[in-house]
Design a protein around this motif. Structure first.
Motif, PDB file in Angstrom:
ATOM      1  N   LEU A 237       0.816  -1.201   0.000  1.00 20.73           N
ATOM      2  CA  LEU A 237       0.000   0.000   0.000  1.00 20.73           C
ATOM      3  C   LEU A 237       0.857   1.260   0.000  1.00 20.73           C
ATOM      4  CD1 LEU A 237      -2.621  -1.076   2.693  1.00 20.73           C
ATOM      5  CD2 LEU A 237      -2.873  -1.192   0.189  1.00 20.73           C
ATOM      6  N   ALA A 238       0.267   2.353  -0.479  1.00 22.56           N
ATOM      7  CA  ALA A 238       0.936   3.652  -0.388  1.00 22.56           C
ATOM      8  C   ALA A 238       1.012   4.072   1.077  1.00 22.56           C
ATOM      9  CB  ALA A 238       0.172   4.688  -1.195  1.00 22.56           C
ATOM     10  N   LEU A 239       2.063   4.797   1.406  1.00 29.16           N
ATOM     11  CA  LEU A 239       2.240   5.321   2.758  1.00 29.16           C
ATOM     12  C   LEU A 239       2.304   6.836   2.697  1.00 29.16           C
ATOM     13  CD1 LEU A 239       4.984   2.941   4.226  1.00 29.16           C
ATOM     14  CD2 LEU A 239       2.562   2.954   4.793  1.00 29.16           C
ATOM     15  N   ASP A 240       1.458   7.494   3.500  1.00 27.64           N
ATOM     16  CA  ASP A 240       1.496   8.948   3.556  1.00 27.64           C
ATOM     17  C   ASP A 240       2.750   9.391   4.304  1.00 27.64           C
ATOM     18  OD1 ASP A 240       0.666  11.534   3.105  1.00 27.64           O
ATOM     19  OD2 ASP A 240      -0.635  11.606   4.874  1.00 27.64           O
ATOM     20  N   ARG A 241       3.123  10.640   4.144  1.00 30.82           N
ATOM     21  CA  ARG A 241       4.330  11.185   4.796  1.00 30.82           C
ATOM     22  C   ARG A 241       4.216  11.051   6.306  1.00 30.82           C
ATOM     23  NH1 ARG A 241       2.666  15.178   0.931  1.00 30.82           N
ATOM     24  NH2 ARG A 241       1.544  13.270   0.485  1.00 30.82           N
ATOM     25  N   HIS A 242       5.321  10.692   6.939  1.00 30.20           N
ATOM     26  CA  HIS A 242       5.342  10.472   8.382  1.00 30.20           C
ATOM     27  C   HIS A 242       6.782  10.404   8.871  1.00 30.20           C
ATOM     28  CE1 HIS A 242       5.890   6.452   6.652  1.00 30.20           C
ATOM     29  NE2 HIS A 242       6.514   6.145   7.780  1.00 30.20           N
ATOM     30  N   THR A 243       6.949  10.516  10.163  1.00 28.00           N
ATOM     31  CA  THR A 243       8.230  10.196  10.786  1.00 28.00           C
ATOM     32  C   THR A 243       8.081   8.859  11.491  1.00 28.00           C
ATOM     33  OG1 THR A 243       7.676  11.388  12.831  1.00 28.00           O
ATOM     34  CG2 THR A 243       8.847  12.617  11.113  1.00 28.00           C
ATOM     35  N   ASP A 244       9.169   8.130  11.598  1.00 23.15           N
ATOM     36  CA  ASP A 244       9.133   6.803  12.216  1.00 23.15           C
ATOM     37  C   ASP A 244       9.284   6.874  13.729  1.00 23.15           C
ATOM     38  OD1 ASP A 244       8.783   5.483   9.831  1.00 23.15           O
ATOM     39  OD2 ASP A 244      10.435   4.085  10.145  1.00 23.15           O
ATOM     40  N   THR A 245       8.856   5.801  14.362  1.00 24.04           N
ATOM     41  CA  THR A 245       9.011   5.555  15.807  1.00 24.04           C
ATOM     42  C   THR A 245       8.567   6.747  16.655  1.00 24.04           C
ATOM     43  OG1 THR A 245      11.379   6.198  15.808  1.00 24.04           O
ATOM     44  CG2 THR A 245      10.851   3.866  15.486  1.00 24.04           C
ATOM     45  N   ARG A 386      13.489  15.323  11.208  1.00 23.27           N
ATOM     46  CA  ARG A 386      13.214  16.473  10.341  1.00 23.27           C
ATOM     47  C   ARG A 386      12.435  16.117   9.084  1.00 23.27           C
ATOM     48  NH1 ARG A 386      17.760  20.232   7.160  1.00 23.27           N
ATOM     49  NH2 ARG A 386      16.236  21.311   5.828  1.00 23.27           N
ATOM     50  N   VAL A 387      12.906  15.149   8.328  1.00 21.58           N
ATOM     51  CA  VAL A 387      12.345  14.852   7.008  1.00 21.58           C
ATOM     52  C   VAL A 387      11.341  13.715   7.109  1.00 21.58           C
ATOM     53  CG1 VAL A 387      12.873  14.072   4.672  1.00 21.58           C
ATOM     54  CG2 VAL A 387      14.407  15.687   5.826  1.00 21.58           C
ATOM     55  N   LEU A 388      10.118  13.986   6.655  1.00 22.05           N
ATOM     56  CA  LEU A 388       9.087  12.954   6.615  1.00 22.05           C
ATOM     57  C   LEU A 388       9.269  12.126   5.349  1.00 22.05           C
ATOM     58  CD1 LEU A 388       7.941  15.516   8.258  1.00 22.05           C
ATOM     59  CD2 LEU A 388       5.702  14.466   7.882  1.00 22.05           C
ATOM     60  N   HIS A 389       8.941  10.854   5.442  1.00 23.55           N
ATOM     61  CA  HIS A 389       9.042   9.999   4.268  1.00 23.55           C
ATOM     62  C   HIS A 389       7.739   9.227   4.079  1.00 23.55           C
ATOM     63  CE1 HIS A 389      10.104   7.197   7.528  1.00 23.55           C
ATOM     64  NE2 HIS A 389       9.686   6.235   6.718  1.00 23.55           N
ATOM     65  N   GLY A 390       7.522   8.776   2.859  1.00 26.04           N
ATOM     66  CA  GLY A 390       6.370   7.958   2.514  1.00 26.04           C
ATOM     67  C   GLY A 390       6.704   7.194   1.250  1.00 26.04           C
ATOM     68  N   ARG A 391       5.707   6.613   0.624  1.00 27.44           N
ATOM     69  CA  ARG A 391       5.947   5.906  -0.642  1.00 27.44           C
ATOM     70  C   ARG A 391       4.650   5.772  -1.399  1.00 27.44           C
ATOM     71  NH1 ARG A 391       6.239   0.146   2.072  1.00 27.44           N
ATOM     72  NH2 ARG A 391       4.057  -0.465   1.799  1.00 27.44           N
ATOM     73  N   GLU A 392       4.782   5.577  -2.700  1.00 29.06           N
ATOM     74  CA  GLU A 392       3.609   5.259  -3.489  1.00 29.06           C
ATOM     75  C   GLU A 392       3.430   3.742  -3.512  1.00 29.06           C
ATOM     76  OE1 GLU A 392       4.122   6.634  -7.469  1.00 29.06           O
ATOM     77  OE2 GLU A 392       5.935   5.466  -7.844  1.00 29.06           O
ATOM     78  N   SER A 393       2.230   3.298  -3.814  1.00 25.98           N
ATOM     79  CA  SER A 393       1.965   1.856  -3.870  1.00 25.98           C
ATOM     80  C   SER A 393       2.803   1.224  -4.978  1.00 25.98           C
ATOM     81  CB  SER A 393       0.480   1.597  -4.111  1.00 25.98           C
ATOM     82  OG  SER A 393       0.076   2.160  -5.349  1.00 25.98           O
ATOM     83  N   PHE A 394       2.954  -0.086  -4.925  1.00 22.79           N
ATOM     84  CA  PHE A 394       3.798  -0.746  -5.918  1.00 22.79           C
ATOM     85  C   PHE A 394       3.262  -2.129  -6.234  1.00 22.79           C
ATOM     86  CE2 PHE A 394       5.518  -1.812  -1.773  1.00 22.79           C
ATOM     87  CZ  PHE A 394       5.816  -3.166  -1.862  1.00 22.79           C
ATOM     88  N   THR A 395       3.802  -2.670  -7.311  1.00 20.69           N
ATOM     89  CA  THR A 395       3.473  -4.041  -7.707  1.00 20.69           C
ATOM     90  C   THR A 395       4.749  -4.875  -7.703  1.00 20.69           C
ATOM     91  OG1 THR A 395       3.838  -3.646 -10.075  1.00 20.69           O
ATOM     92  CG2 THR A 395       1.637  -3.175  -9.206  1.00 20.69           C
ATOM     93  N   GLY A 396       4.581  -6.170  -7.660  1.00 23.39           N
ATOM     94  CA  GLY A 396       5.709  -7.074  -7.759  1.00 23.39           C
ATOM     95  C   GLY A 396       6.495  -7.219  -6.464  1.00 23.39           C
TER      96      GLY A 396
END
Length: 421
Positions: A237-245, A386-396
């Protein structure tokens, strides 16, 4: 405006521009080492001096380089750097602070072009370099940044000169490491290219920078979209921008990602400068910015799987700032892991949601979205404060490895190379 100048424009350093200005002394003459009575007294000299001072009832005032500083008398005695008060070999205080009279006052004072000298009631003399006083005064600190950085959006980062470093040179050349850390400190992200696509080589790269912070996810982790952990990251699934932990009391400082393999489409990584978004909010709605620095919010991680059982809780405001200069040093933003809001009354909750919405608008502004395609060989280091990260959905099939690094040790490495961190 060049991106390197953005921070200086925001925090403004008026006294730096006049640091060579000499303060004209009053015309009346007085002995520079005159005994100090109970009344206010002032040092004067017949010639122009880079420094003037006044002994006030509750503070010692120093004017130097265009900066007017107020020092507590107890603070001045406590910060003596003489051999009997401070061990210069270990850089540790030898003086017993608890033994100093809380009402202590100096008996004599004088200055020359570089230093202030105070004589205390027991005859002890303390020398303070004027530059040192300016650098360590409250008045100086509130106009300077603890961690200089360049705020960016997608366009300005693309225009910035922040090239990746190569694996071989990075592992053997300290200058290459310094160049990498310079970019990391300025922008909160940095890349190493041509890294062999293995977990072992990724670990070598990270250890060049810092110690690995082991968590309940392990030391080095390698994962795919197999739902093996109770986290959305282990899906396609896609992940919206966020900081971890955000659910740690001290969120992990640095995050490292290396895409070892991807046989499919999509999966680009999203990066957003949280400090830039916070600064935009501060300029537009300072009252909402302040609210996000004050309201404690709980984040929680609950995992109940056959092989893993964890319950982590972290509490803190969305924006963490240094109180003396309002500089943001950490953003804790994760809508996935934010727990029930039960730490503030309802009227504050309403205002908090409004502030959170305005910050989210900035974070979701397309102009602020930097999209990067991680490929085998490209390792990214992300400042998770400082920097939020996320990702777009993917296949494979998509396999990533990475780890968290201890923030203190990253900054320690940078300082050892002469960088301000």
């Amino acid at each position: 405006m060049p991106i390197q100048n953005m921070l200086l424009t925001r925090i403004r350093l008026p006294w730096l521009s006049v640091c060579k200005t000499r303060v004209a002394a009053p015309s009346r003459l007085q002995r520079s080492c005159a005994p100090l009575g109970n009344n206010r007294w002032q040092h004067t000299t017949a010639q122009p001096s880079p420094c003037s001072w006044k002994a006030r009832e509750n503070s010692f005032e120093v004017s130097y380089g265009g900066l007017v500083m107020q020092f507590d008398y107890m603070w001045l005695r406590d910060h003596c750097r003489s051999a009997s008060c401070y061990n210069s070999k270990t850089n540790q205080r030898s003086l017993d602070t608890a033994s100093i009279d809380l009402n202590i006052r100096p008996e004599k004072a004088r200055t020359d072009d570089e230093s202030l000298y105070l004589t205390w009631p027991d005859g002890h003399v303390t020398q303070y370099k004027l530059d040192w006083l300016a650098q360590n005064s409250y008045e100086g600190k509130k106009h300077s940044a603890m961690h200089p950085h360049s705020l960016w959006n997608a366009g300005s980062y693309a225009r910035a000169d922040a090239p990746s470093v190569s694996f071989e040179k990075f592992m053997t050349c300290d200058q290459e490491l310094k160049r990498f850390l310079t970019n990391f400190l300025l922008y909160g992200i940095a890349f190493v290219d041509d890294v062999p696509a293995t977990v072992e080589d990724t670990e070598k790269v990270t250890q060049r920078v810092s110690l690995i912070r082991e968590t309940m996810y392990g030391r080095m982790w390698s994962f795919t979209s197999d739902y093996s952990r109770g986290d959305t990251a282990y899906t396609k699934l896609a992940l919206d921008r966020h900081t971890d932990t955000a659910y740690f009391q001290e969120p992990c400082g640095i995050q490292v990602f290396h895409c070892l393999r991807h046989e499919g489409t999509g999966g680009r990584t999203l990066l957003v400068d949280g400090f830039n978004a916070a600064d935009k909010l501060l300029q537009r709605s300072p009252e909402l910015f302040e609210l996000l620095t004050q309201v404690p919010i709980k984040h929680e991680y609950l995992e109940n799987l056959s092989d893993h059982s964890n319950h982590m809780i972290g509490i803190g405001p969305v924006l963490n700032v240094y109180p003396w200069n309002n500089e943001v040093y950490m953003i804790r933003y994760n809508n996935y892991d934010r727990a029930v809001i039960n730490t503030v009354p309802h009227d504050v909750v309403q205002r908090w949601y409004a502030a959170h919405r305005e910050l989210t608008k900035e974070l979701r502004d397309p102009d602020n979205e930097l999209w990067v395609k991680l490929t085998p060989g490209k390792v990214i280091f992300i400042d998770n404060w400082r920097v939020l990260h996320g990702r777009e959905s993917f296949t494979g099939l998509r396999q990533l490895c990475g780890c968290y690094l201890t923030r203190d040790d990253v900054l320690n490495t940078a300082r050892s190379l002469g960088l301000q961190a």
